[in-house]
Design an enzyme around this catalytic site. Structure first.
Site, short mmCIF file in Angstrom:
data_model
loop_
_atom_site.label_atom_id
_atom_site.label_comp_id
_atom_site.label_asym_id
_atom_site.label_seq_id
_atom_site.Cartn_x
_atom_site.Cartn_y
_atom_site.Cartn_z
NE ARG A 40 -2.01 -1.18 3.82
CZ ARG A 40 -1.89 -2.42 4.26
NH1 ARG A 40 -2.51 -3.38 3.64
NH2 ARG A 40 -1.17 -2.70 5.34
CB SER A 41 3.30 2.53 2.31
OG SER A 41 2.26 2.36 3.20
NE ARG A 100 7.26 -7.86 22.81
CZ ARG A 100 6.14 -7.14 22.79
NH1 ARG A 100 5.10 -7.50 23.52
NH2 ARG A 100 6.08 -6.06 22.06
CB CYS A 129 5.32 0.28 25.31
SG CYS A 129 3.62 -0.24 25.04
N GLY A 160 0.07 3.87 21.63
CA GLY A 160 0.47 2.46 21.76
C GLY A 160 -0.37 1.55 20.88
NE ARG A 234 -4.86 1.58 24.80
CZ ARG A 234 -3.66 1.06 24.54
NH1 ARG A 234 -2.57 1.82 24.58
NH2 ARG A 234 -3.54 -0.20 24.24
CG HIS A 241 2.29 3.49 27.91
ND1 HIS A 241 1.43 4.15 27.06
CD2 HIS A 241 2.58 2.30 27.33
CE1 HIS A 241 1.21 3.39 25.99
NE2 HIS A 241 1.89 2.27 26.13
CG ASN A 314 3.56 5.29 24.10
OD1 ASN A 314 3.61 6.50 24.32
ND2 ASN A 314 2.77 4.78 23.17
P1 A2P Z 1 1.35 0.40 5.60
O1 A2P Z 1 1.32 1.86 5.99
O2 A2P Z 1 1.82 0.18 4.23
O3 A2P Z 1 0.09 -0.32 5.97
P2 A2P Z 1 0.70 1.18 12.95
O4 A2P Z 1 1.64 0.84 14.05
O5 A2P Z 1 0.40 2.63 12.90
O6 A2P Z 1 -0.51 0.31 12.92
O7 A2P Z 1 1.53 0.88 11.54
C1 A2P Z 1 1.85 -0.39 11.10
C2 A2P Z 1 3.04 -0.36 10.12
O8 A2P Z 1 3.24 -1.71 9.65
C3 A2P Z 1 2.81 0.48 8.87
O9 A2P Z 1 4.04 1.03 8.44
C4 A2P Z 1 2.31 -0.56 7.88
O10 A2P Z 1 2.52 -0.23 6.51
C5 A2P Z 1 3.20 -1.72 8.23
N1 A2P Z 1 2.63 -2.97 7.74
C6 A2P Z 1 1.43 -3.50 7.99
N2 A2P Z 1 1.26 -4.67 7.32
C7 A2P Z 1 2.42 -4.88 6.63
C8 A2P Z 1 2.89 -5.92 5.75
N3 A2P Z 1 2.15 -6.98 5.45
N4 A2P Z 1 4.14 -5.78 5.22
C9 A2P Z 1 4.90 -4.71 5.53
N5 A2P Z 1 4.52 -3.70 6.35
C10 A2P Z 1 3.29 -3.79 6.91
#
Ligand code: A2P
Length: 345
Positions: A40-41, A100, A129, A160, A234, A241, A314
């Protein structure tokens, strides 16, 4: 060893950008730093040391050629991709809960149990955390007086939970102040102007967050005999935290002596001047590196009892900073490598 090539996985989430910022801030010796996230990114940009780096997609193969990956992308992503990285010779510092409690995976807080890193087999876990700040404060007291029992109530910030939870607090606060409808989606109830005794999912009567705090503290302090009771809550705080902590020690420990031990402890800053309203708050801890400890006082309701208030950022000490400190420890001890038997040719 030449400077490592470093991958930051989860670079678009709540913790990844902190990892990038802290690597730059501390001048971590890296031959390259490359951000990764999901498809997605891919192609988007994130800041690092004054530059905008292009985010790459994480795949089974994409960490081949890297020496070290810092994962902050959730347990599912870690379970899926961390072993693939290790097979390709890239060691992993993992922020998630995925490994962990695996007896073969060290769970490390550098101020508390740095020696645990020595026997790693490719993955080192970063604790939860709320555990990190607790053990940093408990360690000097445990070393001196042997802690037998801990009761802890946490007050945990929405960051968190991740970026979506931060958005939810913002939207709900605006809606509530404007007299509109408050919609809950990340949490089961509104978090704005509310507190929820519910962090992570329920696992029977306790939540996973509470179980993590207990088991991880045992693993890091190397003492399963410590009785620990935790309630994780929360609260509508962005960042940092807080924890109200009551301990019982085997040997007597006066509040003044505990204060001195904490003042000398690595990673701790004592803020304890009640006459001037001097105590740690989440706003004061946010953006800083230290675990702040205050309200240090004897607890007359129990034998050898002490009460403390412990606050830390955190996203920094609770996540990104601890991960970078583990990476620094690995550099110092020349431990950035994957043992041959863990690699797949
Ligand atoms: P993306 O932004 O492309 O979804 P948060 O802690 O805010 O929930 O963010 C989770 C992070 O983990 C984001 O950078 C997200 O990327 C990444 N992520 C989630 N799923 C995957 C995946 N399958 N492969 C790589 N990165 C992932």
């Amino acid at each position: 060893m030449p400077d490592p090539r470093v991958a930051v996985v989860g670079a678009t989430g709540a913790v990844g950008p902190e990892v990038l910022a802290i690597l730059a801030e501390r001048g971590f010796p890296a031959a390259a730093v490359v951000p990764f996230a999901s498809a997605r990114s891919a192609g988007s940009r994130v800041g690092f040391a004054g530059e905008q780096l292009e985010v790459r997609e994480l795949t089974d193969d994409s960490l081949a050629g890297f020496d070290l990956a810092l994962f902050s992308a959730g347990a599912g992503t870690s379970r899926r991709y961390a072993p693939e990285a290790v097979k390709r010779g890239c060691m992993v510092i993992d922020k998630s809960s995925a490994f962990r409690m695996d007896p073969q995976v060290p769970l490390v807080v550098p101020e508390v149990n740095p020696e645990a890193a020595d026997g790693h087999r490719g993955i080192i876990s970063n604790p939860n955390c709320s555990t990190i700040q607790l053990v940093v404060a408990l360690k000097p007291l445990h070393d001196r007086a042997r802690i037998r029992n801990v009761t802890v109530a946490t007050y945990q910030a929405v960051s968190g939970t991740g970026k979506r939870a931060m958005e939810e607090l913002r939207e709900q606060s605006a809606a509530a102040l404007g007299g509109g409808d408050v919609q809950a989606s990340v949490y089961p109830h509104p978090i704005a102007f509310n507190v929820l005794p519910h962090c992570d999912a329920f696992d029977g009567p306790d939540t996973f967050e509470e179980t993590k705090l207990i088991k991880e503290t045992h693993k890091i302090l190397g003492d399963d005999g410590i009785g620990i009771s935790a309630t994780c809550v929360r609260v509508p705080v962005w960042r940092s935290h807080s924890e109200a902590v009551w301990i019982e020690t085997e040997r007597p420990l006066a509040a003044d002596e505990a204060r001195q031990l904490l003042e000398a402890a690595p990673g701790v800053r004592v803020v304890d001047d009640p006459s001037a309203a001097g105590y740690p708050t989440p706003s004061e801890a946010a953006g800083g590196d230290d675990v702040l400890v205050g309200r240090i006082r004897e607890d007359g309701s129990r034998r050898n009892g002490l009460a403390l208030w412990v606050v830390a950022d955190n996203l920094r000490k609770g996540a990104a900073l601890n991960g970078v400190q583990i990476a620094e420890l690995l550099v110092r001890r020349n431990l950035i490598r994957v043992p041959q038997q863990e690699r797949v040719a």
